[in-house]
Design an enzyme around this catalytic site. Structure first.
Site, PDB file in Angstrom:
ATOM      1  N   LYS A   1       4.698  -3.868  -7.309  1.00  0.00           N
ATOM      2  CA  LYS A   1       5.777  -3.423  -7.381  1.00  0.00           C
ATOM      3  C   LYS A   1       6.855  -4.146  -6.762  1.00  0.00           C
ATOM      4  CE  LYS A   1       5.837   0.353  -4.463  1.00  0.00           C
ATOM      5  NZ  LYS A   1       7.060   0.447  -3.331  1.00  0.00           N
ATOM      6  N   THR A   2       6.498  -4.582  -5.575  1.00  0.00           N
ATOM      7  CA  THR A   2       7.292  -5.270  -5.008  1.00  0.00           C
ATOM      8  C   THR A   2       7.753  -6.722  -5.258  1.00  0.00           C
ATOM      9  OG1 THR A   2       6.538  -4.178  -2.974  1.00  0.00           O
ATOM     10  CG2 THR A   2       7.972  -5.993  -2.299  1.00  0.00           C
TER      11      THR A   2
ATOM     12  N   ASP B   1      13.677   1.620  -4.689  1.00  0.00           N
ATOM     13  CA  ASP B   1      12.373   1.588  -4.332  1.00  0.00           C
ATOM     14  C   ASP B   1      11.830   3.037  -3.934  1.00  0.00           C
ATOM     15  OD1 ASP B   1       9.753   0.471  -3.919  1.00  0.00           O
ATOM     16  OD2 ASP B   1      10.310  -0.184  -1.936  1.00  0.00           O
ATOM     17  N   GLU B   2      10.619   3.272  -4.136  1.00  0.00           N
ATOM     18  CA  GLU B   2       9.933   4.490  -3.999  1.00  0.00           C
ATOM     19  C   GLU B   2      10.769   5.635  -4.450  1.00  0.00           C
ATOM     20  OE1 GLU B   2       7.112   4.572  -2.530  1.00  0.00           O
ATOM     21  OE2 GLU B   2       6.885   3.115  -1.032  1.00  0.00           O
TER      22      GLU B   2
ATOM     23  N   GLN C   1       2.335   9.413  -6.330  1.00  0.00           N
ATOM     24  CA  GLN C   1       2.406   9.175  -4.811  1.00  0.00           C
ATOM     25  C   GLN C   1       3.566   9.949  -4.147  1.00  0.00           C
ATOM     26  OE1 GLN C   1       1.133   5.084  -3.466  1.00  0.00           O
ATOM     27  NE2 GLN C   1       1.438   4.530  -5.535  1.00  0.00           N
TER      28      GLN C   1
END
Length: 670
Positions: free
Chosen positions: A33-34, A217-218, A248
């Site tokens: 994903k990064t 992100d996240e 997650q």
DNA sequence: GGCAGAGTACTTTTT
DNA sequence: GTACTCTGCC
């Protein structure tokens, strides 16, 4: 095809190619994903769809933000990367409030207080309500209720608990108190900007025009306020791309709302959804287990991790030991065996649910002289000495009441409750700092006055030396704090010289961090101010772990998110530990924790459970984790009492043992 | 301000 | 069973 798509799979390419409109990227563990985030940022800029300063990427940790910038810099160069707004939510809020501090009704150099300070303020407030004080409320719960009121108002989730009731009264008082103290807490860093954007159409439009593209992100870890914040900022163009993995989501207990990612397609009806399911990290045996675990989760976006490495690998193993001592001994033994087989220590991670398990394990590794790194425990910022030093520095540069109160009598200089009351009692709306000065000058004969005046002198000197002088900040802090006998104070606070020394190290580390910033950004008052800012956002700049250190990594399941290791040990798969006994009804989050742990492993996964564990001083039988019962037993290999010896090993070990014993006996005889 | 004894919690902790 | 925090007293 441009360079931005090279080496990417079709789904990743789709995500990188996405331009306008909302986008949800469901990125499974180890799915790159990064890379997608970096490539999309780079592509949008390189293709001229926007300019670097008009891209905003929000992360949760300072580390993630740095990593992202670093990788963008590798592709587009430092200069361009530096212009991209990549930072944490809180960093964004802080910058916003600094820019608009007048509109926000905050003093220019306002401070940011952490959880501990915030709780201290609340506790102080509680003193004015003897009935509340008597009720013996849980401060964490009370603070959570207050946050709830601030963010969502009072709704049906409020019950009859004393905390609920008290929070209704205390929430406005708490917020007023913070205003009076000239500080904001972490929550306010986002709430205040949100309020301001909602109250001023002009400001809202200005902010909405500031960026062309926003990415988060996240996303599974965002809370209610962060969701609204992102909504508001991207409200004009709706070019909002969020990346995350609902499987997650492990910070629900901290206010993260998994509903933000689950409900994103509903909230943004025209959003494009891309699933990154190809896993580049683990063997298929590990992924099979992971998929089997998470399939039992009730509410989630449907997806599975598909293996990409052409490697089935070994079946994950589950060792069942008699008790925790056996667990420690055997895991240490396994670690040493795998090391002999070619794994480096740093390829090995030992993961567990709670920190106490790490402490136990630590003893075993130390006895066997296996190098290790134990993460977690009290962070530098939470150490009393670190907070003290920061309070000295802040009070020297731009004091607020919290920082100044902390040090006004540290070390003791005769300023007691009586003096503090007298200072508070002075008329006028001047700051506490100014009033202290006023009081000291007006009462020259008091002992406390001398102390306060000498403190002011010390702070003036500290400011000059830090922002200008030639000795390093580390040397200045060390020397100056010794001069005012703070070192003596630290010595007296601890029984033995050794622990006092280790505490003093906090002082030196902070100096070193400041020196690091001086080296990069030049020595000036502005850099010191920036340093304070960063430290208050808990950005130590020193969390880049030494990649050369060859040490076994030990950490909690929460701390391991985002990392990967060739060999992973996952300890204590037992009821009451994982899932933890004190969980409410949120079994799903505990299961996700298990899932996070399993998906860290690249080549080999070893799980353990014991039949008896010491709890509250008593050996008690413990049951296997319910998560073990859920999964298909064919996916793991269960071994009772540790790994059987390979032929010849037992003899070699016994021979070694006898040799050692003989040597010891021999020494005793002489 | 410092010490002793009582009381209490024994999950995780991106900012 | 233990370690840490708080309170109250000197």
């Amino acid at each position: 095809m441009s360079t931005w798509f090279q080496g990417l799979n079709p789904e990743q390419q789709q995500a990188v190619a996405h331009n306008e409109g909302p986008l949800l990227i469901l990125a499974g563990a180890g799915s790159g994903k990064t890379t997608v985030l970096v490539s999309r940022t780079g592509r949008l800029i390189a293709e001229g769809r926007t300019t670097p300063e008009r891209v905003c990427v929000l992360t949760f940790t300072n580390k993630a933000a740095r990593e992202l910038k670093h990788r963008v810099a590798k592709k587009l160069g430092e200069k361009v990367a530096a212009k991209v707004w990549a930072g944490t939510f809180h960093g964004f809020g802080l910058r916003f409030l600094k820019e608009h501090h007048v509109a926000a009704d905050l003093p220019k150099g306002f401070g940011v207080i952490d959880q501990g300070d915030a709780q201290a303020v609340l506790k102080d407030l509680l003193r004015d309500h003897s009935d509340y004080e008597k009720a013996r409320m849980n401060l964490d719960v009370l603070m959570a209720c207050i946050h709830h009121i601030r963010t969502k108002g009072r709704d049906d989730s409020f019950d009859n608990s004393p905390e609920s009731a008290a929070s209704v009264v205390l929430a406005p008082k708490y917020m007023r108190k913070l205003r009076g103290l000239g500080v904001v807490d972490f929550e306010e860093l986002l709430l205040r900007p949100l309020q301001m954007m909602r109250e001023s159409e002009e400001l809202r439009q200005k902010m909405q025009r500031r960026f062309d593209f926003m990415m988060v992100d996240e996303f599974q870890d965002t809370n209610h306020t962060q969701m609204l914040f992102v909504d508001e900022l991207s409200g004009g163009h709706r070019n909002l791309a969020v990346v995350g993995d609902d499987d997650q989501s492990i910070y629900g207990w901290r206010g993260a709302e998994i509903q933000n990612i689950l409900g994103f397609p509903k909230r943004y009806k025209d959003c494009h959804v891309i699933r990154l399911e190809r896993n580049y990290r683990s063997t298929s045996s590990i992924l099979n287990l992971a998929n089997s675990i998470i399939a039992n989760s009730e509410t989630r976006h449907d997806k599975v991790l598909k293996p990409s490495l052409n490697n089935k690998g070994e079946l994950p193993e589950l060792f069942v030991y008699e008790n925790e001592e056996a667990e420690v001994d055997q895991v240490v033994r396994e670690v040493m065996e795998f090391q002999k087989k070619g794994y480096r220590y740093k390829d090995i991670a030992i993961l567990y649910r709670s920190n106490s398990q790490g402490g136990l394990m630590e003893g075993g590794l130390r006895r066997s002289q296996v190098p290790y790194k134990l993460s977690g425990g009290t962070a530098l910022f939470d150490r009393k000495e670190a907070k003290d030093v920061m309070a000295f520095i802040r009070s020297a540069i731009s004091p607020n009441e919290i920082s100044f109160r902390r040090i006004i009598n540290l070390p003791a200089r005769g300023v007691g409750d009586k003096t503090l009351e007298a200072i508070e009692g002075l008329p006028g709306s001047a700051s506490f700092f100014a009033k202290a000065s006023e009081w000291a000058k007006a009462n020259p004969n008091e002992k406390a006055s001398e102390g306060i005046l000498s403190l002011f002198e010390f702070l003036r000197g500290l400011k000059a030396q830090l922002s200008g002088g030639s000795p390093s900040a580390e040397a200045v802090l060390d020397h100056e704090l010794r001069r005012i006998k703070y070192r003596e104070y630290v010595n007296q606070s601890y029984r033995d010289a050794k622990s006092a020394d280790s505490r003093w190290l906090c002082v030196n580390i902070i100096g070193r961090i400041m020196d690091g910033m001086f080296a990069k950004e030049g020595r000036s008052l502005a850099t010191v101010e920036k340093f304070i800012e960063r430290m208050e956002l808990r950005d130590s700049l020193e969390d880049q772990d030494d990649p050369d250190a060859n040490e076994v990594q030990m950490m909690t399941l929460h701390a391991c998110k985002g990392l990967e290791f060739p060999l992973v040990f996952l300890l204590g798969l037992e009821e009451d530990l994982l899932p933890h006994a004190r969980l409410g009804q949120n079994t799903d989050e505990e299961r996700r924790l298990f899932y996070v742990g399993v998906t860290r492993a690249q080549k080999h996964l070893i799980m353990t459970r014991v039949e008896q564990r010491k709890r509250y001083g008593q050996m008690r039988p413990v049951a296997p984790s319910r998560f073990l019962l859920e999964i298909d037993t064919a996916l793991i290999k269960e071994l009772r009492g540790g790994r059987p010896f390979a032929p010849g090993d037992r003899e070699a070990m016994l021979a070694g043992l006898y040799q050692k014993l003989n040597k010891q006996m021999g020494q005793k005889d002489i």
